[in-house]
Design a protein around this motif. Sequence first.
Motif, PDB file in Angstrom:
ATOM      1  N   LEU A   1      -5.638 -35.415  14.840  1.00  0.00           N
ATOM      2  CA  LEU A   1      -4.610 -35.006  13.892  1.00  0.00           C
ATOM      3  C   LEU A   1      -3.630 -34.034  14.554  1.00  0.00           C
ATOM      4  CD1 LEU A   1      -6.922 -34.382  10.821  1.00  0.00           C
ATOM      5  CD2 LEU A   1      -5.563 -36.419  11.319  1.00  0.00           C
TER       6      LEU A   1
ATOM      7  N   TYR B   1      -9.765 -33.361  14.181  1.00  0.00           N
ATOM      8  CA  TYR B   1     -10.054 -34.794  14.147  1.00  0.00           C
ATOM      9  C   TYR B   1     -10.539 -35.194  12.763  1.00  0.00           C
ATOM     10  CZ  TYR B   1     -10.064 -34.735  19.247  1.00  0.00           C
ATOM     11  OH  TYR B   1      -9.713 -34.603  20.561  1.00  0.00           O
ATOM     12  N   ILE B   2     -10.234 -36.419  12.425  1.00  0.00           N
ATOM     13  CA  ILE B   2     -10.849 -37.074  11.269  1.00  0.00           C
ATOM     14  C   ILE B   2     -11.790 -38.117  11.857  1.00  0.00           C
ATOM     15  CG2 ILE B   2     -10.430 -38.705   9.376  1.00  0.00           C
ATOM     16  CD1 ILE B   2      -9.591 -35.995   8.540  1.00  0.00           C
ATOM     17  N   TRP B   3     -12.994 -38.159  11.351  1.00  0.00           N
ATOM     18  CA  TRP B   3     -13.957 -39.176  11.767  1.00  0.00           C
ATOM     19  C   TRP B   3     -14.062 -40.213  10.668  1.00  0.00           C
ATOM     20  CZ3 TRP B   3     -16.480 -39.435  16.428  1.00  0.00           C
ATOM     21  CH2 TRP B   3     -16.295 -38.336  17.272  1.00  0.00           C
ATOM     22  N   GLU B   4     -14.188 -41.471  11.066  1.00  0.00           N
ATOM     23  CA  GLU B   4     -14.376 -42.535  10.087  1.00  0.00           C
ATOM     24  C   GLU B   4     -15.266 -43.604  10.692  1.00  0.00           C
ATOM     25  OE1 GLU B   4     -10.346 -43.811   9.326  1.00  0.00           O
ATOM     26  OE2 GLU B   4     -10.389 -45.250  10.956  1.00  0.00           O
TER      27      GLU B   4
ATOM     28  N   PRO C   1     -12.625 -41.654   5.968  1.00  0.00           N
ATOM     29  CA  PRO C   1     -12.160 -40.568   6.839  1.00  0.00           C
ATOM     30  C   PRO C   1     -12.607 -39.198   6.320  1.00  0.00           C
ATOM     31  CG  PRO C   1     -10.378 -42.093   6.365  1.00  0.00           C
ATOM     32  CD  PRO C   1     -11.518 -42.468   5.459  1.00  0.00           C
ATOM     33  N   LEU C   2     -13.289 -38.454   7.186  1.00  0.00           N
ATOM     34  CA  LEU C   2     -13.806 -37.132   6.835  1.00  0.00           C
ATOM     35  C   LEU C   2     -13.659 -36.200   8.028  1.00  0.00           C
ATOM     36  CD1 LEU C   2     -17.165 -38.251   5.164  1.00  0.00           C
ATOM     37  CD2 LEU C   2     -15.099 -37.488   3.971  1.00  0.00           C
ATOM     38  N   ARG C   3     -13.526 -34.922   7.737  1.00  0.00           N
ATOM     39  CA  ARG C   3     -13.465 -33.920   8.809  1.00  0.00           C
ATOM     40  C   ARG C   3     -14.872 -33.531   9.234  1.00  0.00           C
ATOM     41  NH1 ARG C   3      -9.069 -30.980  10.788  1.00  0.00           N
ATOM     42  NH2 ARG C   3      -7.213 -31.171   9.508  1.00  0.00           N
ATOM     43  N   TYR C   4     -15.041 -33.413  10.543  1.00  0.00           N
ATOM     44  CA  TYR C   4     -16.287 -32.849  11.075  1.00  0.00           C
ATOM     45  C   TYR C   4     -16.158 -31.327  11.084  1.00  0.00           C
ATOM     46  CZ  TYR C   4     -20.150 -31.903  14.239  1.00  0.00           C
ATOM     47  OH  TYR C   4     -21.306 -31.421  14.796  1.00  0.00           O
TER      48      TYR C   4
ATOM     49  N   ASN D   1     -12.894 -28.031  10.827  1.00  0.00           N
ATOM     50  CA  ASN D   1     -11.507 -27.603  10.744  1.00  0.00           C
ATOM     51  C   ASN D   1     -11.222 -26.738  11.968  1.00  0.00           C
ATOM     52  OD1 ASN D   1      -9.068 -26.262  10.178  1.00  0.00           O
ATOM     53  ND2 ASN D   1      -9.424 -26.437   7.974  1.00  0.00           N
TER      54      ASN D   1
ATOM     55  N   GLU E   1     -17.746 -32.069   6.324  1.00  0.00           N
ATOM     56  CA  GLU E   1     -17.672 -33.229   5.426  1.00  0.00           C
ATOM     57  C   GLU E   1     -18.497 -34.390   5.973  1.00  0.00           C
ATOM     58  OE1 GLU E   1     -13.489 -34.086   5.171  1.00  0.00           O
ATOM     59  OE2 GLU E   1     -13.124 -32.521   3.691  1.00  0.00           O
TER      60      GLU E   1
END
Length: 147
Positions: A43, A48-51, A88-91, A93, A104
């Motif tokens: 991002l 990062y967003i993980w999915e 999509p979730l954040r590991y 911030n 998340e």
Amino acid sequence: MKIINMPLVDNKAAAIKWIKNSKVMDYIFHQARNWGFLRAVRLNDGGYIWEGVSYEKDERNIDREIRSEYGQKIVSALIVDEIDLMPPLRYRNPNENFTPLESEVIKFLATKNHVLNLVFVTAAYNKLIVMNEDGTWIGKNILEVGD
């Protein structure tokens, strides 16, 4: 906290509840990532967003080369729990101190019963956690300290 440090708990359900609230969940995240069930998207804020690799795809991307029996068990649990479909979730911030249990991604993984059960069974099989005669469970390190 490693699973060998699990305190005395009443039963298997309590042991799995402890796992859900321990740093063992980070191990589960790394297994899902290393087996290729999760991917990261960078991002603009540096995070990062993980999915899941199959998120919003017409077909699931779950074809893996598996060389060991235990690897087959891991992949099977990841498939049944649909880790590859994770939204999509954040590991973490990037602007905050990282607390794995507030992640998340970790919260999502903590809802996945097959993966959690595999971690429990594997730990018991390898004697990292031990069942006492009364049906309670305890981590190997805690048991040895109590002797």
